[in-house]
Design an enzyme around this catalytic site. Structure first.
Site, PDB file in Angstrom:
ATOM      1  N   LYS A  80       0.858  -1.188   0.000  1.00  0.00           N
ATOM      2  CA  LYS A  80       0.000   0.000   0.000  1.00  0.00           C
ATOM      3  C   LYS A  80       0.890   1.233   0.000  1.00  0.00           C
ATOM      4  O   LYS A  80       2.031   1.176   0.478  1.00  0.00           O
ATOM      5  CB  LYS A  80      -0.856  -0.013   1.279  1.00  0.00           C
ATOM      6  CG  LYS A  80      -2.093   0.846   1.219  1.00  0.00           C
ATOM      7  CD  LYS A  80      -3.288   0.108   0.678  1.00  0.00           C
ATOM      8  CE  LYS A  80      -4.498   1.037   0.582  1.00  0.00           C
ATOM      9  NZ  LYS A  80      -5.672   0.348   0.041  1.00  0.00           N
ATOM     10  N   GLY A 182     -24.241   3.340   4.722  1.00  0.00           N
ATOM     11  CA  GLY A 182     -23.420   3.974   3.681  1.00  0.00           C
ATOM     12  C   GLY A 182     -23.794   3.452   2.313  1.00  0.00           C
ATOM     13  O   GLY A 182     -23.582   2.284   2.003  1.00  0.00           O
ATOM     14  N   VAL A 183     -24.380   4.344   1.501  1.00  0.00           N
ATOM     15  CA  VAL A 183     -24.770   3.926   0.144  1.00  0.00           C
ATOM     16  C   VAL A 183     -23.967   4.714  -0.889  1.00  0.00           C
ATOM     17  O   VAL A 183     -24.508   5.324  -1.804  1.00  0.00           O
ATOM     18  CB  VAL A 183     -26.302   4.039  -0.086  1.00  0.00           C
ATOM     19  CG1 VAL A 183     -27.022   2.934   0.660  1.00  0.00           C
ATOM     20  CG2 VAL A 183     -26.834   5.411   0.338  1.00  0.00           C
ATOM     21  N   GLY A 184     -22.661   4.693  -0.683  1.00  0.00           N
ATOM     22  CA  GLY A 184     -21.741   5.293  -1.661  1.00  0.00           C
ATOM     23  C   GLY A 184     -21.532   4.297  -2.774  1.00  0.00           C
ATOM     24  O   GLY A 184     -22.465   3.590  -3.187  1.00  0.00           O
ATOM     25  N   ASN A 185     -20.309   4.193  -3.257  1.00  0.00           N
ATOM     26  CA  ASN A 185     -20.042   3.313  -4.401  1.00  0.00           C
ATOM     27  C   ASN A 185     -20.438   1.869  -4.122  1.00  0.00           C
ATOM     28  O   ASN A 185     -21.224   1.275  -4.854  1.00  0.00           O
ATOM     29  CB  ASN A 185     -18.562   3.395  -4.775  1.00  0.00           C
ATOM     30  CG  ASN A 185     -18.233   4.750  -5.348  1.00  0.00           C
ATOM     31  OD1 ASN A 185     -19.006   5.310  -6.120  1.00  0.00           O
ATOM     32  ND2 ASN A 185     -17.106   5.299  -4.947  1.00  0.00           N
ATOM     33  N   VAL A 186     -19.899   1.289  -3.060  1.00  0.00           N
ATOM     34  CA  VAL A 186     -20.160  -0.125  -2.782  1.00  0.00           C
ATOM     35  C   VAL A 186     -21.599  -0.328  -2.288  1.00  0.00           C
ATOM     36  O   VAL A 186     -22.319  -1.214  -2.773  1.00  0.00           O
ATOM     37  CB  VAL A 186     -19.153  -0.668  -1.727  1.00  0.00           C
ATOM     38  CG1 VAL A 186     -19.488  -2.101  -1.346  1.00  0.00           C
ATOM     39  CG2 VAL A 186     -17.729  -0.573  -2.251  1.00  0.00           C
ATOM     40  N   TYR A 188     -24.310   1.371  -2.717  1.00  0.00           N
ATOM     41  CA  TYR A 188     -25.338   1.551  -3.743  1.00  0.00           C
ATOM     42  C   TYR A 188     -25.494   0.275  -4.582  1.00  0.00           C
ATOM     43  O   TYR A 188     -26.605  -0.218  -4.793  1.00  0.00           O
ATOM     44  CB  TYR A 188     -24.970   2.747  -4.642  1.00  0.00           C
ATOM     45  CG  TYR A 188     -25.804   2.809  -5.899  1.00  0.00           C
ATOM     46  CD1 TYR A 188     -27.085   3.362  -5.878  1.00  0.00           C
ATOM     47  CD2 TYR A 188     -25.322   2.272  -7.099  1.00  0.00           C
ATOM     48  CE1 TYR A 188     -27.860   3.389  -7.027  1.00  0.00           C
ATOM     49  CE2 TYR A 188     -26.101   2.292  -8.247  1.00  0.00           C
ATOM     50  CZ  TYR A 188     -27.362   2.850  -8.212  1.00  0.00           C
ATOM     51  OH  TYR A 188     -28.139   2.871  -9.341  1.00  0.00           O
TER      52      TYR A 188
HETATM   53  P1  NAD Z   1     -17.741   5.871  -0.745  1.00  0.00           P
HETATM   54  O1  NAD Z   1     -17.025   7.040  -0.191  1.00  0.00           O
HETATM   55  O2  NAD Z   1     -18.174   5.886  -2.168  1.00  0.00           O
HETATM   56  O3  NAD Z   1     -19.025   5.533   0.140  1.00  0.00           O
HETATM   57  C1  NAD Z   1     -19.083   5.691   1.503  1.00  0.00           C
HETATM   58  C2  NAD Z   1     -20.470   6.220   1.848  1.00  0.00           C
HETATM   59  O4  NAD Z   1     -20.600   6.260   3.254  1.00  0.00           O
HETATM   60  C3  NAD Z   1     -20.734   7.627   1.332  1.00  0.00           C
HETATM   61  O5  NAD Z   1     -21.984   7.681   0.666  1.00  0.00           O
HETATM   62  C4  NAD Z   1     -20.748   8.462   2.596  1.00  0.00           C
HETATM   63  O6  NAD Z   1     -21.601   9.596   2.503  1.00  0.00           O
HETATM   64  C5  NAD Z   1     -21.256   7.458   3.608  1.00  0.00           C
HETATM   65  N1  NAD Z   1     -20.967   7.786   5.003  1.00  0.00           N
HETATM   66  C6  NAD Z   1     -19.921   8.463   5.532  1.00  0.00           C
HETATM   67  N2  NAD Z   1     -20.046   8.555   6.868  1.00  0.00           N
HETATM   68  C7  NAD Z   1     -21.192   7.894   7.182  1.00  0.00           C
HETATM   69  C8  NAD Z   1     -21.854   7.620   8.394  1.00  0.00           C
HETATM   70  N3  NAD Z   1     -21.395   8.061   9.580  1.00  0.00           N
HETATM   71  N4  NAD Z   1     -23.008   6.901   8.365  1.00  0.00           N
HETATM   72  C9  NAD Z   1     -23.514   6.467   7.183  1.00  0.00           C
HETATM   73  N5  NAD Z   1     -22.921   6.711   5.998  1.00  0.00           N
HETATM   74  C10 NAD Z   1     -21.771   7.408   6.007  1.00  0.00           C
HETATM   75  O7  NAD Z   1     -16.769   4.612  -0.469  1.00  0.00           O
HETATM   76  P2  NAD Z   1     -16.847   3.164  -1.112  1.00  0.00           P
HETATM   77  O8  NAD Z   1     -15.874   3.080  -2.219  1.00  0.00           O
HETATM   78  O9  NAD Z   1     -18.280   2.791  -1.318  1.00  0.00           O
HETATM   79  O10 NAD Z   1     -16.232   2.302   0.086  1.00  0.00           O
HETATM   80  C11 NAD Z   1     -17.015   2.011   1.227  1.00  0.00           C
HETATM   81  C12 NAD Z   1     -16.212   1.127   2.168  1.00  0.00           C
HETATM   82  O11 NAD Z   1     -15.818  -0.065   1.487  1.00  0.00           O
HETATM   83  C13 NAD Z   1     -14.906   1.740   2.682  1.00  0.00           C
HETATM   84  O12 NAD Z   1     -14.666   1.269   3.980  1.00  0.00           O
HETATM   85  C14 NAD Z   1     -13.855   1.174   1.726  1.00  0.00           C
HETATM   86  O13 NAD Z   1     -12.566   1.152   2.324  1.00  0.00           O
HETATM   87  C15 NAD Z   1     -14.407  -0.223   1.521  1.00  0.00           C
HETATM   88  N6  NAD Z   1     -13.955  -0.854   0.286  1.00  0.00           N
HETATM   89  C16 NAD Z   1     -14.285  -0.329  -0.914  1.00  0.00           C
HETATM   90  C17 NAD Z   1     -13.897  -0.963  -2.082  1.00  0.00           C
HETATM   91  C18 NAD Z   1     -14.290  -0.429  -3.437  1.00  0.00           C
HETATM   92  O14 NAD Z   1     -14.185  -1.186  -4.423  1.00  0.00           O
HETATM   93  N7  NAD Z   1     -14.752   0.805  -3.539  1.00  0.00           N
HETATM   94  C19 NAD Z   1     -13.129  -2.144  -2.028  1.00  0.00           C
HETATM   95  C20 NAD Z   1     -12.810  -2.697  -0.760  1.00  0.00           C
HETATM   96  C21 NAD Z   1     -13.237  -2.026   0.380  1.00  0.00           C
END
Ligand code: NAD
Length: 361
Positions: A80, A182-186, A188
C-alpha cells in the site's frame, strides 16, 4: 513506534519513504509480503496529522492487502502507499497535479515491480493516468477493468448469501431485512443486488443525495446515522466506515449476521470478534467479503489482458470460501476472522517453501 521491531514481528519486507521538493510530494510505500507475487494495493491521499500516523496506516493497510489477496487465491502479495497532504488543493492546480503524480510514478517505477499501485481514498483514475506516464506498475486505468465498486458489492453479496445459508438454512435473501450503512459506491451497488433479490432494505448515509437515489431506485427505508445499528434486521452491512463494530454498537445490534464491504469493521479484532460471537452474531471477515474489487483489478495483470468472465468466476468463489470458513470456525471454536487468517497464512507458507527449490544447491 519501534519500526524495525514491529516490522519483524509482523513480517513486513520493506518500508520506503519518498519526497520530491519541487511538487511537494511526500509518499510512503509499504511492501508487506511478496511470497505469492508482487505486492498490490492502492494509494491513499490523506491529511495525516503526523508522520507516525501515516506510517501506522500504511503498515496496517499493506498487511491487510496480503491477507485479502492470499485468501482470494490471487498471485499477489500485499502492499500500500500513502501520500501525506491535502488532495483537494492539488486538484485545483492542474500543472502541479500532473508533475506531482508523475513524480510518484517515477518513484513507483524505482521499486521495479515489487509494488503495483491503484487508486484509493483521495486519489482518482486521472491521477493514475499520470502515474502510468512514468510506470506500468499501476492498475485500475480507464478502459481496462474500470470501477472496482460493483465487483466489491458483488463479492459482498456472495458472502452474504453464504452467511444466510449458514444461519437461516437457505442462500436466499428474499424477504430478509438488510441494514446497509453507507450507500456510496459499494453500498449503492449492494442495494441494487439486494433489491433484485426481493430483500427489505434499510439504509443510512450522511449524504441526502445518495439517500434519495436509493429511495427512488430501490424503495429503501431510511434511518438516521446513529439508528442503523439498532434497527430490526437480519443482516447489518457496514459499507461506509471502519470500526463500527465496537463496545457501543454491539449491545444494540439486533441482526444475526454482520456482513458488509467496509474495511476493518471490528474496532479490535479479538475483543469485538469475541463479543459478536458471544451475542450469537455471525461475522463475515471483511477482507474476504470485500475482495471482489481487488480480484477484478488483478485481471488487468493477467496474460492476455483483462477478462471480465474470469474475474466474475473468481468473485463467485467467495461464496464457497465463506461457507468453508463458517463451517471450520464452528468446528474449531475459532473466531471467523481467525479461520480466515489461518487459511491465508497456510497458503503463503506453502508457497514460501517452494521458493527455494531452484536456488538451493
Ligand atoms: P464511498 O465514499 O463511495 O461511500 C461511503 C459512503 O458512506 C458515502 O456515501 C458516505 O456519505 C457514507 N458515510 C460516511 N459517513 C457515514 C456515516 N457516519 N453513516 C452512514 N454513511 C456514512 O466509499 P466506497 O468506495 O463505497 O467504500 C465504502 C467502504 O468499502 C470503505 O470502507 C472502503 O474502504 C471499503 N472498500 C471499498 C472498495 C471499493 O471497491 N470501492 C473495495 C474494498 C473495500
Amino acid at each position: 513506534m519501534e519500526k524495525f521491531k514491529y516490522m519483524e514481528e509482523y513480517g513486513f519486507e520493506q518500508l520506503c519513504f519518498f519526497q520530491d521538493k519541487g511538487t511537494g510530494l511526500k509518499a510512503i510505500t509499504c511492501i508487506h509480503n511478496t511470497v505469492l507475487g508482487p505486492s498490490l494495493g492502492g494509494t491513499r491521499f490523506w491529511n495525516y496529522k503526523t508522520e507516525d500516523e501515516a506510517v501506522e496506516d500504511v503498515l496496517r493497510l499493506a498487511r491487510g492487502m496480503t491477507y485479502k489477496s492470499a485468501l482470494a487465491g490471487l498471485p499477489l502479495g500485499g502492499g500500500k502507499s500513502v501520500i501525506i497532504g491535502d488532495a483537494s488543493v492539488l486538484k485545483k492546480d492542474p500543472i502541479r497535479r500532473e508533475a506531482f503524480w508523475r513524480a510518484f510514478g517515477r518513484y513507483i517505477e524505482g521499486l521495479s515491480g515489487r509494488y503495483i499501485t491503484a487508486e484509493d481514498v483521495g486519489t482518482s483514475t486521472q491521477d493514475m493516468v499520470y502515474v502510468n506516464m512514468e510506470t506500468n506498475h499501476v492498475v485500475g486505468l480507464p478502459g481496462r477493468s474500470g470501477d472496482p465498486s460493483p465487483f466489491t458489492a458483488l463479492g459482498t453479496y456472495k458472502s452474504m448469501l453464504a452467511c444466510a445459508k449458514h444461519v437461516f438454512g437457505e442462500a436466499d435473501l428474499k424477504g430478509k431485512t438488510v441494514a446497509v450503512q453507507g450507500v456510496g459506491n459499494v453500498g449503492y451497488y449492494l442495494c441494487e443486488l439486494l433489491h433484485k433479490d426481493g430483500a427489505n432494505i434499510i439504509i443510512s448515509d450522511v449524504s441526502e443525495e445518495r439517500i434519495q437515489k436509493c429511495v427512488k431506485e430501490f424503495g429503501v427505508k431510511v434511518v438516521g446515522v446513529n439508528d442503523i445499528y439498532s434497527v430490526d434486521c437480519d443482516i447489518y452491512a457496514p459499507c461506509a466506515l471502519g470500526a463500527t463494530i465496537n463496545d457501543d454498537t454491539i449491545p444494540v445490534l439486533k441482526c444475526k449476521i454482520v456482513c458488509g464491504g467496509a474495511n476493518n469493521q471490528l474496532r479490535d479484532a479479538h475483543v469485538h470478534g469475541n463479543a459478536l460471537k458471544n451475542r450469537g452474531i455471525v461475522y463475515a471477515p471483511d477482507f474476504l467479503t470485500n475482495a471482489g474489487g481487488v480480484i477484478n483489478v488483478s485481471y488487468e495483470l493477467a496474460e492476455g489482458g483483462y477478462n471480465k468472465e474470469a474475474s466474475l468466476r473468481d468473485i463467485d468463489r467467495i461464496y464457497r470460501r465463506m461457507r468453508d470458513i463458517l463451517r471450520i470456525s464452528e468446528e474449531t471454536g475459532e473466531l471467523t476472522f481467525q479461520t480466515a487468517d489461518k487459511m491465508a497464512e497456510e497458503r503463503i507458507e506453502a508457497v514460501r517453501n517452494i521458493k527455494s527449490i531452484l536456488t538451493r544447491r
